[in-house]
Design a protein around this motif. Structure first.
Motif, PDB file in Angstrom:
ATOM      1  N   HIS A  20       0.816  -1.163  -0.024  1.00  0.00           N
ATOM      2  CA  HIS A  20       0.048   0.160  -0.091  1.00  0.00           C
ATOM      3  C   HIS A  20       0.976   1.418   0.209  1.00  0.00           C
ATOM      4  CE1 HIS A  20      -3.348   2.665   0.828  1.00  0.00           C
ATOM      5  NE2 HIS A  20      -2.718   3.310   1.892  1.00  0.00           N
ATOM      6  N   LEU A  21       1.986   1.276   0.788  1.00  0.00           N
ATOM      7  CA  LEU A  21       2.930   2.447   1.000  1.00  0.00           C
ATOM      8  C   LEU A  21       3.779   2.828  -0.226  1.00  0.00           C
ATOM      9  CD1 LEU A  21       3.360   2.329   4.776  1.00  0.00           C
ATOM     10  CD2 LEU A  21       1.776   3.730   3.614  1.00  0.00           C
ATOM     11  N   HIS A  22       4.308   1.605  -0.657  1.00  0.00           N
ATOM     12  CA  HIS A  22       5.319   1.430  -1.721  1.00  0.00           C
ATOM     13  C   HIS A  22       5.276   0.593  -2.935  1.00  0.00           C
ATOM     14  CE1 HIS A  22       7.510   3.672   1.610  1.00  0.00           C
ATOM     15  NE2 HIS A  22       7.132   2.677   2.577  1.00  0.00           N
ATOM     16  N   PRO A  23       4.246   0.815  -3.461  1.00  0.00           N
ATOM     17  CA  PRO A  23       4.014  -0.160  -4.439  1.00  0.00           C
ATOM     18  C   PRO A  23       4.743  -0.441  -5.612  1.00  0.00           C
ATOM     19  CG  PRO A  23       2.295   1.690  -4.771  1.00  0.00           C
ATOM     20  CD  PRO A  23       3.238   1.971  -3.607  1.00  0.00           C
ATOM     21  N   GLU A  24       5.503   0.417  -6.066  1.00  0.00           N
ATOM     22  CA  GLU A  24       6.640   0.608  -6.966  1.00  0.00           C
ATOM     23  C   GLU A  24       7.725  -0.515  -6.569  1.00  0.00           C
ATOM     24  OE1 GLU A  24       6.308   1.208 -10.220  1.00  0.00           O
ATOM     25  OE2 GLU A  24       4.214   1.732  -9.590  1.00  0.00           O
ATOM     26  N   THR A  25       8.308  -0.115  -5.040  1.00  0.00           N
ATOM     27  CA  THR A  25       9.245  -0.935  -4.516  1.00  0.00           C
ATOM     28  C   THR A  25       8.836  -2.487  -4.380  1.00  0.00           C
ATOM     29  OG1 THR A  25      10.142   1.020  -3.352  1.00  0.00           O
ATOM     30  CG2 THR A  25      10.651  -1.120  -2.497  1.00  0.00           C
ATOM     31  N   MET A  26       7.501  -2.579  -4.120  1.00  0.00           N
ATOM     32  CA  MET A  26       7.174  -3.830  -3.772  1.00  0.00           C
ATOM     33  C   MET A  26       7.084  -4.761  -5.318  1.00  0.00           C
ATOM     34  SD  MET A  26       7.178  -4.309  -0.723  1.00  0.00           S
ATOM     35  CE  MET A  26       6.182  -5.861  -0.703  1.00  0.00           C
ATOM     36  N   LYS A  27       6.602  -4.044  -6.193  1.00  0.00           N
ATOM     37  CA  LYS A  27       6.513  -4.687  -7.604  1.00  0.00           C
ATOM     38  C   LYS A  27       7.969  -5.150  -7.900  1.00  0.00           C
ATOM     39  CE  LYS A  27       2.621  -2.053  -9.222  1.00  0.00           C
ATOM     40  NZ  LYS A  27       1.987  -1.030 -10.052  1.00  0.00           N
ATOM     41  N   TRP A  28       8.785  -4.311  -7.869  1.00  0.00           N
ATOM     42  CA  TRP A  28      10.379  -4.611  -8.197  1.00  0.00           C
ATOM     43  C   TRP A  28      10.724  -5.673  -7.308  1.00  0.00           C
ATOM     44  CZ3 TRP A  28      14.761  -4.650  -5.121  1.00  0.00           C
ATOM     45  CH2 TRP A  28      16.047  -4.646  -5.851  1.00  0.00           C
ATOM     46  N   LYS A  29      10.501  -5.856  -5.986  1.00  0.00           N
ATOM     47  CA  LYS A  29      10.989  -6.951  -4.971  1.00  0.00           C
ATOM     48  C   LYS A  29      10.284  -8.071  -5.582  1.00  0.00           C
ATOM     49  CE  LYS A  29      12.482  -8.656  -1.243  1.00  0.00           C
ATOM     50  NZ  LYS A  29      13.928  -9.027  -1.215  1.00  0.00           N
ATOM     51  N   GLU A  30       8.940  -8.101  -5.962  1.00  0.00           N
ATOM     52  CA  GLU A  30       8.293  -9.331  -6.175  1.00  0.00           C
ATOM     53  C   GLU A  30       8.679  -9.956  -7.613  1.00  0.00           C
ATOM     54  OE1 GLU A  30       5.722 -12.352  -7.759  1.00  0.00           O
ATOM     55  OE2 GLU A  30       6.071 -10.133  -8.915  1.00  0.00           O
ATOM     56  N   LEU A  31       9.283  -9.089  -8.566  1.00  0.00           N
ATOM     57  CA  LEU A  31       9.994  -9.280  -9.731  1.00  0.00           C
ATOM     58  C   LEU A  31      11.298  -9.975  -9.407  1.00  0.00           C
ATOM     59  CD1 LEU A  31       9.280  -6.449 -12.250  1.00  0.00           C
ATOM     60  CD2 LEU A  31       8.351  -8.815 -12.194  1.00  0.00           C
ATOM     61  N   GLN A  32      12.122  -9.547  -8.402  1.00  0.00           N
ATOM     62  CA  GLN A  32      13.165 -10.186  -7.898  1.00  0.00           C
ATOM     63  C   GLN A  32      13.254 -11.673  -7.772  1.00  0.00           C
ATOM     64  OE1 GLN A  32      16.059  -8.417  -8.632  1.00  0.00           O
ATOM     65  NE2 GLN A  32      14.677  -7.511  -9.830  1.00  0.00           N
ATOM     66  N   VAL A  33      11.974 -11.951  -6.713  1.00  0.00           N
ATOM     67  CA  VAL A  33      11.857 -13.090  -5.899  1.00  0.00           C
ATOM     68  C   VAL A  33      10.962 -14.320  -7.083  1.00  0.00           C
ATOM     69  CG1 VAL A  33      12.304 -12.305  -3.936  1.00  0.00           C
ATOM     70  CG2 VAL A  33       9.810 -12.551  -4.688  1.00  0.00           C
ATOM     71  N   ARG A  34      10.269 -13.592  -7.887  1.00  0.00           N
ATOM     72  CA  ARG A  34       9.380 -14.425  -8.658  1.00  0.00           C
ATOM     73  C   ARG A  34       9.880 -15.587  -9.231  1.00  0.00           C
ATOM     74  NH1 ARG A  34       3.928 -13.591 -11.960  1.00  0.00           N
ATOM     75  NH2 ARG A  34       3.476 -12.187 -10.032  1.00  0.00           N
ATOM     76  N   PRO A  35      11.239 -15.712 -10.117  1.00  0.00           N
ATOM     77  CA  PRO A  35      11.831 -16.631 -10.484  1.00  0.00           C
ATOM     78  C   PRO A  35      11.943 -18.006  -9.502  1.00  0.00           C
ATOM     79  CG  PRO A  35      12.976 -14.735 -11.118  1.00  0.00           C
ATOM     80  CD  PRO A  35      11.952 -14.375 -10.076  1.00  0.00           C
ATOM     81  N   LEU A  36      12.340 -17.637  -8.127  1.00  0.00           N
ATOM     82  CA  LEU A  36      12.398 -18.635  -7.441  1.00  0.00           C
ATOM     83  C   LEU A  36      11.092 -19.243  -6.980  1.00  0.00           C
ATOM     84  CD1 LEU A  36      14.124 -20.479  -5.325  1.00  0.00           C
ATOM     85  CD2 LEU A  36      13.949 -18.516  -3.715  1.00  0.00           C
ATOM     86  N   ALA A  37      10.008 -18.575  -6.715  1.00  0.00           N
ATOM     87  CA  ALA A  37       8.699 -19.119  -6.527  1.00  0.00           C
ATOM     88  C   ALA A  37       8.203 -19.724  -7.449  1.00  0.00           C
ATOM     89  CB  ALA A  37       7.750 -17.570  -6.278  1.00  0.00           C
ATOM     90  N   LYS A  38       8.390 -19.476  -8.744  1.00  0.00           N
ATOM     91  CA  LYS A  38       8.205 -20.159  -9.860  1.00  0.00           C
ATOM     92  C   LYS A  38       8.907 -21.430 -10.067  1.00  0.00           C
ATOM     93  CE  LYS A  38       6.269 -17.258 -13.490  1.00  0.00           C
ATOM     94  NZ  LYS A  38       6.465 -16.759 -14.847  1.00  0.00           N
ATOM     95  N   PHE A  39      10.285 -21.309  -9.796  1.00  0.00           N
ATOM     96  CA  PHE A  39      11.106 -22.511  -9.705  1.00  0.00           C
ATOM     97  C   PHE A  39      10.576 -23.682  -8.658  1.00  0.00           C
ATOM     98  CE2 PHE A  39      14.753 -24.859  -8.101  1.00  0.00           C
ATOM     99  CZ  PHE A  39      15.205 -25.561  -9.086  1.00  0.00           C
TER     100      PHE A  39
END
Length: 168
Positions: A20-39
């Motif tokens: 809610h407070l930092h949506p752009e930062t969280m989108k970036w963070k999620e893009l960083q960890v998504r490959p491991l989540a998918k793997f």
């Protein structure tokens, strides 16, 4: 048995305020960890396809299960989940002014066989409220919650042993 604990940062309940407070930062963070989540989801699917097993830990609730291929994994009839309290598995503040207080952090273990999560079913909080740290925002204390306790690690090992006994 594949043992997994993909990063929970942008998926766990503690991230809701940050989204809610930092949506752009969280989108970036999620893009960083998504490959491991998918793997990890692909590993779970592969284990299921080969008739092998997995166990995976996440905070509860977790948005990880919306990341492909996790929805497919979760729908499989062989997959089960138990929600447990990490304080009942010995999670405590290791240092500082709250040292020794329990951290009641709901988590889940998801697995391909009930034997793997059997020992987590009894990990339900029975502590008094004053035995826990209160409120949110204890960043230093919550950092300790990123590592499994000995009881959690032991429960995983005992679950693997139980499964081995069941299958032999």
């Amino acid at each position: 048995v594949a043992v997994m604990a993909p990063e929970c940062g942008p998926y766990g309940p503690m991230s809701n305020l940050n989204w809610h407070l930092h949506p752009e930062t969280m989108k970036w963070k999620e893009l960083q960890v998504r490959p491991l989540a998918k793997f990890c989801g692909k590993v779970a699917l592969l284990q299921l396809a080969k008739g092998l097993h997995f166990i995976q830990e996440q905070p509860h609730p977790s948005k990880l299960y919306g990341v492909l291929p996790w929805p497919t994994v979760i729908k499989d009839d062989r997959v089960g989940q138990v929600i447990y309290h990490r304080c009942a598995a010995g999670l405590k503040v290791p240092k500082g002014k709250h040292k020794g207080k329990f951290i009641k952090k709901p988590s889940s273990m998801t697995s391909s066989h009930s034997d793997l999560i059997y020992f987590f079913e009894t990990c339900q909080c029975r502590h008094r409220q004053d035995q826990h740290i209160t409120g949110d925002g204890h960043n230093i204390e919550l950092k300790a919650a990123q590592v499994w306790t000995w009881k959690e690690a032991s429960n995983i090992i005992r679950g693997v042993q139980r499964l081995k006994h069941t299958l032999s």
